[in-house]
Design a protein around this motif. Structure first.
Motif, short mmCIF file in Angstrom:
data_model
loop_
_atom_site.label_atom_id
_atom_site.label_comp_id
_atom_site.label_asym_id
_atom_site.label_seq_id
_atom_site.Cartn_x
_atom_site.Cartn_y
_atom_site.Cartn_z
N ALA A 116 4.90 48.78 67.89
CA ALA A 116 3.97 49.66 67.17
C ALA A 116 4.72 50.72 66.38
CB ALA A 116 2.99 50.30 68.15
N ALA A 117 5.74 51.33 66.99
CA ALA A 117 6.52 52.35 66.30
C ALA A 117 7.28 51.75 65.12
CB ALA A 117 7.49 53.02 67.27
N ALA A 118 7.86 50.58 65.30
CA ALA A 118 8.61 49.94 64.23
C ALA A 118 7.69 49.55 63.07
CB ALA A 118 9.35 48.70 64.76
N LYS A 119 6.49 49.08 63.38
CA LYS A 119 5.54 48.73 62.32
C LYS A 119 5.12 49.97 61.54
CE LYS A 119 3.65 44.46 64.17
NZ LYS A 119 2.45 43.77 64.67
N ARG A 120 4.95 51.08 62.22
CA ARG A 120 4.60 52.34 61.56
C ARG A 120 5.72 52.77 60.61
NH1 ARG A 120 3.27 54.72 65.81
NH2 ARG A 120 5.24 55.72 66.29
N VAL A 121 6.97 52.68 61.08
CA VAL A 121 8.12 53.04 60.26
C VAL A 121 8.26 52.09 59.07
CG1 VAL A 121 10.64 53.20 60.26
CG2 VAL A 121 9.33 54.19 62.13
N ALA A 122 8.05 50.79 59.30
CA ALA A 122 8.14 49.82 58.21
C ALA A 122 7.10 50.10 57.14
CB ALA A 122 7.99 48.40 58.76
N GLN A 123 5.88 50.46 57.55
CA GLN A 123 4.83 50.79 56.59
C GLN A 123 5.22 52.01 55.75
OE1 GLN A 123 2.92 48.06 56.03
NE2 GLN A 123 1.41 49.59 55.56
N GLU A 124 5.85 53.00 56.39
CA GLU A 124 6.26 54.20 55.68
C GLU A 124 7.31 53.90 54.62
OE1 GLU A 124 7.41 57.01 58.68
OE2 GLU A 124 5.37 57.20 59.43
N GLN A 125 8.07 52.83 54.80
CA GLN A 125 9.08 52.45 53.80
C GLN A 125 8.43 52.05 52.48
OE1 GLN A 125 12.31 52.63 53.78
NE2 GLN A 125 12.67 53.16 55.89
N HIS A 126 7.17 51.65 52.51
CA HIS A 126 6.47 51.19 51.31
C HIS A 126 5.86 52.34 50.49
CE1 HIS A 126 6.75 46.91 52.32
NE2 HIS A 126 6.62 47.31 53.57
N VAL A 127 5.83 53.54 51.05
CA VAL A 127 5.21 54.68 50.38
C VAL A 127 6.16 55.22 49.31
CG1 VAL A 127 4.27 57.00 50.67
CG2 VAL A 127 3.91 55.27 52.45
N PRO A 128 5.72 55.24 48.05
CA PRO A 128 6.60 55.76 47.00
C PRO A 128 6.83 57.26 47.18
CG PRO A 128 4.44 55.21 46.10
CD PRO A 128 4.45 54.79 47.53
N GLY A 129 7.93 57.72 46.68
CA GLY A 129 8.26 59.13 46.74
C GLY A 129 8.52 59.68 45.35
N ASN A 130 9.06 60.87 45.28
CA ASN A 130 9.40 61.48 44.01
C ASN A 130 10.77 61.02 43.55
OD1 ASN A 130 7.03 63.05 44.02
ND2 ASN A 130 8.01 64.59 45.30
N ALA A 131 10.95 60.95 42.25
CA ALA A 131 12.27 60.64 41.71
C ALA A 131 13.22 61.78 42.05
CB ALA A 131 12.18 60.44 40.20
N ALA A 132 14.44 61.42 42.44
CA ALA A 132 15.40 62.44 42.83
C ALA A 132 16.80 61.85 42.89
CB ALA A 132 15.04 63.00 44.22
N ALA A 163 32.95 57.47 52.56
CA ALA A 163 32.91 57.97 51.18
C ALA A 163 31.48 58.40 50.83
CB ALA A 163 33.37 56.88 50.21
N TRP A 164 31.39 59.52 50.11
CA TRP A 164 30.09 60.03 49.69
C TRP A 164 29.73 59.51 48.31
CZ3 TRP A 164 26.47 62.49 52.45
CH2 TRP A 164 26.85 62.96 53.71
N HIS A 165 28.45 59.22 48.11
CA HIS A 165 27.94 58.70 46.84
C HIS A 165 26.71 59.49 46.42
CE1 HIS A 165 30.42 55.08 47.31
NE2 HIS A 165 30.11 55.18 48.60
N THR A 166 26.52 59.65 45.13
CA THR A 166 25.32 60.26 44.57
C THR A 166 24.70 59.23 43.63
OG1 THR A 166 26.30 62.47 44.64
CG2 THR A 166 24.40 62.17 43.20
N GLU A 167 23.40 59.04 43.77
CA GLU A 167 22.72 58.11 42.86
C GLU A 167 21.30 58.59 42.61
OE1 GLU A 167 20.93 54.47 45.44
OE2 GLU A 167 23.08 54.42 45.15
N TYR A 168 20.74 58.10 41.54
CA TYR A 168 19.37 58.44 41.16
C TYR A 168 18.42 57.45 41.82
CZ TYR A 168 15.28 59.36 38.28
OH TYR A 168 14.02 59.69 37.85
N SER A 169 17.38 57.95 42.47
CA SER A 169 16.36 57.11 43.07
C SER A 169 15.05 57.36 42.33
CB SER A 169 16.19 57.45 44.56
OG SER A 169 15.10 56.74 45.10
N ALA A 170 14.51 56.31 41.74
CA ALA A 170 13.28 56.44 40.95
C ALA A 170 12.07 56.81 41.80
CB ALA A 170 13.02 55.15 40.19
#
Length: 79
Positions: A35-51, A61-68
């Motif tokens: 149940a917890a894993a399914k909840r987390v998997a569903q949250e992966q589908h929610v779009p966020g803000n570009a950043a 190594a550290w990386h910086t990238e743009y996420s739409a």
């Protein structure tokens, strides 16, 4: 689109979901971990803000990238 798979495994005297080499907290039952894993998997589908995001890879190594914000992975649960 990236695909990620949360796997249900026995861990630390109970059950957990795992992504790669990282475990969640332990749950008292297999059903609770699913149940917890399914909840987390569903949250992966929610779009966020570009950043711009920063992350550290497995070699340290550290990386910086743009996420739409709308390029969410396809997540599922196995086990």
């Amino acid at each position: 689109m990236a695909k990620i798979h949360y796997k249900i495994v026995q861990h630390d005297g109970g059950w957990a979901y795992k992504l790669g080499d990282v475990f969640s907290e332990s749950f008292p039952s297999h059903d609770a971990a699913v149940a917890a894993a399914k909840r987390v998997a569903q949250e992966q589908h929610v779009p966020g803000n570009a950043a711009y995001i920063e992350y550290q890879d497995e070699k340290g190594a550290w990386h910086t990238e743009y996420s739409a914000g709308d390029d969410r992975p396809d997540a599922d649960v196995t086990g």
